[in-house]
Design an enzyme around this catalytic site. Structure first.
Site, PDB file in Angstrom:
ATOM      1  N   TYR A  47       0.851  -1.194   0.000  1.00  0.00           N
ATOM      2  CA  TYR A  47       0.000   0.000   0.000  1.00  0.00           C
ATOM      3  C   TYR A  47       0.881   1.236   0.000  1.00  0.00           C
ATOM      4  CZ  TYR A  47      -5.028  -0.378   0.139  1.00  0.00           C
ATOM      5  OH  TYR A  47      -6.320  -0.506  -0.227  1.00  0.00           O
ATOM      6  N   GLU A  49      -0.470   4.806  -0.558  1.00  0.00           N
ATOM      7  CA  GLU A  49      -1.279   6.009  -0.822  1.00  0.00           C
ATOM      8  C   GLU A  49      -0.418   7.253  -0.676  1.00  0.00           C
ATOM      9  OE1 GLU A  49      -4.431   5.299   1.934  1.00  0.00           O
ATOM     10  OE2 GLU A  49      -5.789   4.625   0.374  1.00  0.00           O
ATOM     11  N   ASP A 193      -6.016  13.496 -25.458  1.00  0.00           N
ATOM     12  CA  ASP A 193      -6.037  12.107 -25.007  1.00  0.00           C
ATOM     13  C   ASP A 193      -5.375  11.297 -26.112  1.00  0.00           C
ATOM     14  OD1 ASP A 193      -6.596   9.469 -24.524  1.00  0.00           O
ATOM     15  OD2 ASP A 193      -8.699   9.793 -23.971  1.00  0.00           O
ATOM     16  N   THR A 219      -3.307   6.025 -22.236  1.00  0.00           N
ATOM     17  CA  THR A 219      -3.179   4.699 -21.639  1.00  0.00           C
ATOM     18  C   THR A 219      -1.735   4.272 -21.854  1.00  0.00           C
ATOM     19  OG1 THR A 219      -3.844   3.686 -23.723  1.00  0.00           O
ATOM     20  CG2 THR A 219      -5.561   3.978 -22.060  1.00  0.00           C
ATOM     21  N   LYS A 222      -1.399   0.441 -25.206  1.00  0.00           N
ATOM     22  CA  LYS A 222      -1.681   0.338 -26.648  1.00  0.00           C
ATOM     23  C   LYS A 222      -0.355   0.455 -27.409  1.00  0.00           C
ATOM     24  CE  LYS A 222      -6.424   1.954 -26.083  1.00  0.00           C
ATOM     25  NZ  LYS A 222      -6.681   2.786 -24.909  1.00  0.00           N
ATOM     26  N   ARG A 228      -1.503  -2.589 -18.689  1.00  0.00           N
ATOM     27  CA  ARG A 228      -2.760  -1.834 -18.744  1.00  0.00           C
ATOM     28  C   ARG A 228      -2.706  -0.730 -17.693  1.00  0.00           C
ATOM     29  NH1 ARG A 228      -5.594  -4.645 -22.023  1.00  0.00           N
ATOM     30  NH2 ARG A 228      -7.247  -3.111 -21.988  1.00  0.00           N
TER      31      ARG A 228
HETATM   32  N1  DSN Z   1     -11.399   0.364 -25.426  1.00  0.00           N
HETATM   33  C1  DSN Z   1     -10.411   1.224 -26.023  1.00  0.00           C
HETATM   34  C2  DSN Z   1     -10.316   1.023 -27.472  1.00  0.00           C
HETATM   35  O1  DSN Z   1     -10.446  -0.108 -27.886  1.00  0.00           O
HETATM   36  O2  DSN Z   1     -10.068   1.953 -28.210  1.00  0.00           O
HETATM   37  C3  DSN Z   1     -10.660   2.632 -25.706  1.00  0.00           C
HETATM   38  O3  DSN Z   1     -10.901   2.769 -24.364  1.00  0.00           O
END
Ligand code: DSN
Length: 426
Positions: A47, A49, A193, A219, A222, A228
């Protein structure tokens, strides 16, 4: 303790599924083994925080080093001056930005979900659309390109506090400078984003939003090829326009406001095992080879797009600048839903996707979205893209002939054996 054979046999099956199929979901990738090892590490037990040097629990001295390493590497990757690596996901990162920059009911402006945008950019189904007054811009019907004129007109009319750029299903680059210009005119902040193209931005393959957009979220799983998760970055810090004061009466900077929005504003204990894995992934991005990977992603996407066009598939915007493409299947007489299902049977995985001005529901859709980050990681190159398009075409034009689909599935399995995935795993 006996091994949980029920669960681990499911994971074995998932490994086989990933190894034997062609992964074309634009938002997926295959992390390195090192990223997975860090994620499955002892850091999950802790933990922590708070933030490095300011934790609410004891025993955080090593966790502090791990999180600092992730932050410093991320800053180096993007030339950022400040970063927060705690958001559990891209959606959480965006929510933290809203919390730091907006009051409930404030107007926001984002790309319409049905035009390639994202749920968290103001969709009525999402927190962003429920707590803020959302307005949208779209793409031009004829070209499929962002309708900047509509963005500007809507901004001038509705005076949003925040303009959001970025998409989940848009295959072209963005004019961040133009968006910033109208934002300055109407007194809005700009959030980019970059969840989808982040890896391509990190290596200079696409335009850099950090100079023009006040805040950038992403994110990490990707095109960044990490675990993730989510992140927030600034290149230039500035005073939070909300003017929130710290306990000493000083105006909080945006970086401080964002830190407070993530924790304690929105999240509790950070996922330090995921942050450790983010550090590994950012380290990999800084190594030689990652730029080559992102260049190959674009080369593969463009080869695939050309192969589809030559078979009379209708690509929104006619092609791609990035890692993905959006295909309108209406001239092929098959829905996105049916295409996804039948391609799944052939072990070719992608997702149905609404196309701009779609006449079908989001559960059916007229289109499919295809991305190449995952297959590029596996080592596939331009000639493989042509073979994949031939197989997809074969399946979609024989969707009601199971024997044709089965033959393609065998071909897929044979092909993917040449591109070993996680050979270190049994
Ligand atoms: N679920 C993602 C995508 O496939 O683009 C976006 O959050």
């Amino acid at each position: 303790m006996p091994k949980d054979t029920t669960l681990f046999s499911l994971l074995d099956r998932e490994l086989v599924r990933q190894r034997t199929g062609i992964e074309l979901i634009a938002s997926e990738n295959f992390t390195s083994l090192a990223v997975m090892q860090a994620m499955g590490s002892v850091a999950t037990n802790k933990y922590a925080e708070g933030y490095p040097g300011k934790r609410y629990y004891g025993g955080c001295e090593i966790i502090d080093e791990i999180e600092t390493l992730a932050i410093e590497r991320l800053k180096k990757v993007f030339g950022a001056s400040w970063a927060n690596v705690q958001p559990h996901s891209g959606a959480q990162a965006n929510t933290a930005v809203f919390l730091a920059c907006l009051k409930p009911g404030d107007p926001i402006l984002g790309l319409d979900l049905s035009m390639g945008g994202h749920l968290t950019h103001g969709s009525p189904a999402n927190y962003s659309g429920k707590h803020y007054r959302a307005f949208f811009y779209g793409v031009h019907k004829e070209t499929g390109l962002i309708n900047y004129e509509q963005l500007e007109e809507t901004a001038r009319r509705e005076k949003p506090k925040l303009i959001i750029c970025g998409a989940s299903a848009y295959s072209r680059d963005w004019d961040y400078k133009r968006i910033r210009a109208v934002a300055d005119e109407v007194g809005a902040l700009v959030l980019a984003d970059i969840a989808h193209p982040a890896g391509l931005i990190a290596t200079g393959v696409l335009n850099d939003p950090l100079d023009h957009c006040h805040i950038v979220t992403s994110t990490t799983h990707k095109t960044l090829r990490g675990p993730r998760g989510g992140l927030i970055m600034l290149r230039h810090d500035f005073d939070n326009p909300l003017g929130a004061k710290d306990p000493k009466g000083n105006i909080r900077s945006m970086s401080a406001a964002l830190d407070l929005a993530v924790f304690p504003g929105m999240q509790g204990g950070p996922l330090e095992h995921v942050i450790a894995a983010k550090a590994v992934a950012f380290g990999e991005i800084l190594e030689d080879g990652f730029k080559q990977y992102t260049q190959q992603v674009v080369a593969n996407a463009q080869a695939m797009a050309s192969a589809f066009v030559s078979r009379d598939y209708h690509l929104i915007s006619g092609g791609t600048d990035n890692h993905l493409m959006l295909i309108d299947l209406r001239n092929k007489n098959i829905t996105g839903k049916k295409a996804q299902e039948v391609l799944d049977q052939a072990h070719i995985t992608l997702n149905k996707n609404a196309v701009p001005f779609d006449d079908k529901s989001p559960f059916v859709t007229s289109g499919i979205r295809i991305g190449v980050p995952a297959i590029t990681t596996r080592g596939l190159r331009e000639t493989d893209m042509e073979n994949i398009v031939a197989m997809i075409d074969e399946v979609l034009t024989h969707a009601d002939q199971p024997e044709v689909v089965a033959a393609v599935r065998e071909h897929v399995q044979t092909m993917m054996q040449q591109f070993p995935l996680y050979p270190e795993l049994s």
